[in-house]
Scaffold this active site. Structure first.
Site, short mmCIF file in Angstrom:
data_model
loop_
_atom_site.label_atom_id
_atom_site.label_comp_id
_atom_site.label_asym_id
_atom_site.label_seq_id
_atom_site.Cartn_x
_atom_site.Cartn_y
_atom_site.Cartn_z
CG ASP A 207 -1.95 1.10 1.19
OD1 ASP A 207 -2.99 0.91 0.55
OD2 ASP A 207 -1.71 2.17 1.80
CG ASP A 249 -3.79 3.47 -1.99
OD1 ASP A 249 -4.46 2.42 -2.13
OD2 ASP A 249 -3.90 4.21 -0.99
#
Length: 634
Positions: A207, A249
């Protein structure tokens, strides 16, 4: 002979024959030229999956088994050649470990050896394999090498053309921004992984940290550049394994390389190090950061989706307990997450019901024992009435929303208490307020502090913000460093709490200066045992004086400790020798009795270890040290 064969295949390519038909004809022609030899042509997708294009003389069940299989170091000759990017010759299919999953389908057909060669595209990526299967335990001869050389050239031409024709369809499985395989491709690759042997593969979910902040601050072009940069770095750092972009993301990595799977911590560190180099994004120099959760195929994992769920659990835990690192799944992680959620809910309920309270511990001059300031410490009152220190609910501060509300509540309580002390004419210097990592990432910290104390008409000169080492520079967080500089530019003072617990060094004080250093109690505790702590503290005091930084010794529990600290030049201290944290009424009494001027000439302890922290009166001192939580809000 060779020229005729090449012309046949080239004509088929030129006239637009399908890739499968062309590959079938190529294999048939080679098998005519090489009796007792079988051929296969396999396509390798960008996500690492294998698809047979032609294997006319091999058992059909073998082609079915290979279809959709992920390339890897032990996936037959072809899967291994594609994975390694080099020719693989297996002279004994029956005993070679690379053929363990496939040999039962080729040995009955009489094939004992196999030579597979990878086919590279113009970019140097493996996108196919060509293989010869022998009915003897042998390697290829010179003629076979010459024919295979021609075949891989012809196959490359056919595959290149086929790729151009299918580019539009291919885009459906590729992320347009990063050119990595996308979520659909990841799901397909994950679904084809074998779960028969634990420890053979692992999954990491990556992430990207602070993407929204970067988009909001520098614009979406900077955010897109950042994602492209991170994608390239992840892809390069995990080769020969594969990376995917699975969300806005979020990236995923399927690990099959033996060393990478065996050392997930090392692999994650390598990825984080690759990501973390400063990059130019939209005209701004940005240091990318990421958080990783990982899980390996383990005994009892029924399918690949179970491993995926475990990696997601680990990522969630990593993001909520400290971004910028790696967490590997363990069986109890679900319980830990559940406990954290329960703590967050408890604090949230306490905030709504007004059960968050501010307690105060005095900071005193070691020579006069006068109180020069207070540290505000967060306490939670349980519905049944007992008081809980912040160490019991510190996990809640990893939730951005709860941390913000907790800090906001403490700011309001402290501001009101300081206002009451000022109105009573108490000679009061400052109050220290603990700030969490989440507060620094809100982007509104100064405005919130100014508003809370402004409502009570309390000048900010009375406020010191206390930041633990782990928040200060524990993850080399430039956002925190920049926010500290900004707060100091507004006139606020910063105290570095728990100094010496392992994160910050004196060199950091040059780049991110502070106004106060609070020496961790672990140094103070050792003063009676050896001279090393004394030497360290004395050296720190000398450096601090030259940098115009005030020093407070924390965790003072005995008169001997107070005396030794005073002897080596430490002027300020805090700890249970003087008082432990008390509610506002008792803190007020302490200030009235022992504030500057009020305590003139007094040399004894202001308050010993009381049986109940509700009064500022001196009572009988009890033996034994009292524990102090190491959290940022004790």
């Amino acid at each position: 002979m060779l020229l005729r064969f090449q012309n046949i295949i080239l004509e088929m390519i030129a006239t637009g024959k399908s890739l499968e038909v062309t590959a079938q004809r190529l294999c048939r022609e080679i098998e005519l030229l090489l009796p007792d030899v079988a051929c296969s042509v396999l396509r390798v997708e960008r996500n690492g999956q294998l698809y047979p294009l032609a294997a006319p003389s091999l058992p059909e069940i073998f082609s079915e088994l290979v279809t959709g299989a992920m390339i890897g170091p032990n996936v037959g000759s072809c899967g291994s050649a594609a994975y390694l990017g080099e020719a693989v010759a297996v002279t004994d299919i029956e005993t070679d470990p690379r053929w363990t999953l496939f040999k039962t389908h080729v040995l009955p057909a009489g094939f004992k050896a196999c030579w597979s060669v990878p086919i590279f595209n113009a970019e140097g990526e493996v996108f196919g394999t060509f293989a010869l299967y022998f009915k003897q335990n042998r390697i290829q001869n010179a003629l076979e090498q010459e024919l295979v050389s021609a075949c891989i050239h012809l196959c490359a031409i056919a595959l290149e053309q086929h790729d151009r024709v299918l580019e539009r369809e291919r885009r459906a499985s590729v992320d347009a921004l990063t050119s990595l395989p996308n979520r659909a491709s990841f799901d397909a690759a994950l679904g084809r992984l074998s779960c028969d042997e634990p420890g053979t593969w692992a999954l990491m979910v990556v992430d990207v940290d602070n993407l929204k902040t970067i988009n909001d601050t520098f614009g979406h072009q900077a955010g897109d550049d950042l994602l492209q940069c991170v994608a390239r770095r992840i892809k390069a750092s995990v080769l020969p394994d594969h990376a995917f972009r699975v969300g806005g993301d979020e990236f995923a990595v399927i690990l099959q390389e033996t060393g990478a799977v065996a050392d997930l911590d090392g692999t994650a560190s390598h990825i984080l190090e690759a990501i973390g180099t400063v990059a130019s994004c939209g005209g701004h120099m940005i240091q990318p950061r990421a958080t990783i959760g990982g899980a390996a195929l383990s005994p009892g994992d029924r399918d690949a989706e179970t491993v995926h769920k475990h990696a997601d659990f680990a990522l969630y835990h990593a993001k909520e307990t400290g971004r910028g690192g790696f967490v590997r799944y363990w069986p109890g992680i679900g319980t830990a997450i559940k406990q954290r959620i329960e703590v967050i809910q408890d604090v949230d309920n306490a905030l709504r019901e007004g059960r968050i309270e501010a307690y105060y511990q005095p900071v005193v001059g070691l020579d006069t024992r006068e109180i020069v300031g207070m540290e505000a410490l967060c306490r939670l009152r349980k519905p049944e009435g007992n008081i809980v220190s912040a160490g019991a609910f510190h996990q809640a501060t990893t939730d951005v929303n709860v941390a913000a509300k907790l800090t906001q509540g403490m700011l309001a309580l402290v501001a009101a208490d300081v206002r009451s002390w000022l109105e009573r004419g108490i000679p009061f210097q400052h109050v220290g307020i603990n700030i969490s990592s989440a507060d620094f990432h809100s982007g509104t910290l100064y405005d919130r502090i100014e508003a809370a104390f402004g409502r009570q008409n309390v000048p900010l000169k009375h406020v010191i913000l206390e930041v633990t080492e782990s928040v200060y520079l524990g993850q080399n967080d430039e956002i925190v460093a920049e926010e500290i500089r900004s707060l100091r530019s507004h006139g606020l003072r910063i105290a570095l709490d728990d100094f010496g617990t392992g994160f910050a060094s004196l060199t950091h004080l040059l780049t991110v200066p502070v106004d106060v250093i609070k020496i961790d109690r672990s140094f103070v505790k050792q003063l009676q045992l050896d001279d090393r702590s004394s030497a360290i503290i004395e050296g720190l005091l000398g450096i601090a004086r030259k940098l115009d930084i005030r020093v407070i010794a924390e965790g003072i529990e005995t008169e001997d400790q107070a005396y030794l600290l005073s002897e080596i030049g430490c002027q300020l201290g805090q700890g249970y020798l003087f008082s432990h944290a008390v509610p506002p009424e008792a803190a007020t009494q302490l200030l009235l009795n022992h504030g500057q001027n009020a305590a003139a000439g007094r040399r004894g302890p202001i308050i010993a270890l009381p049986e109940r922290p509700i009064t500022g009166r001196t009572i009988r001192k009890q033996a034994g040290p009292a524990k102090k939580s190491a959290t940022s809000a004790r």
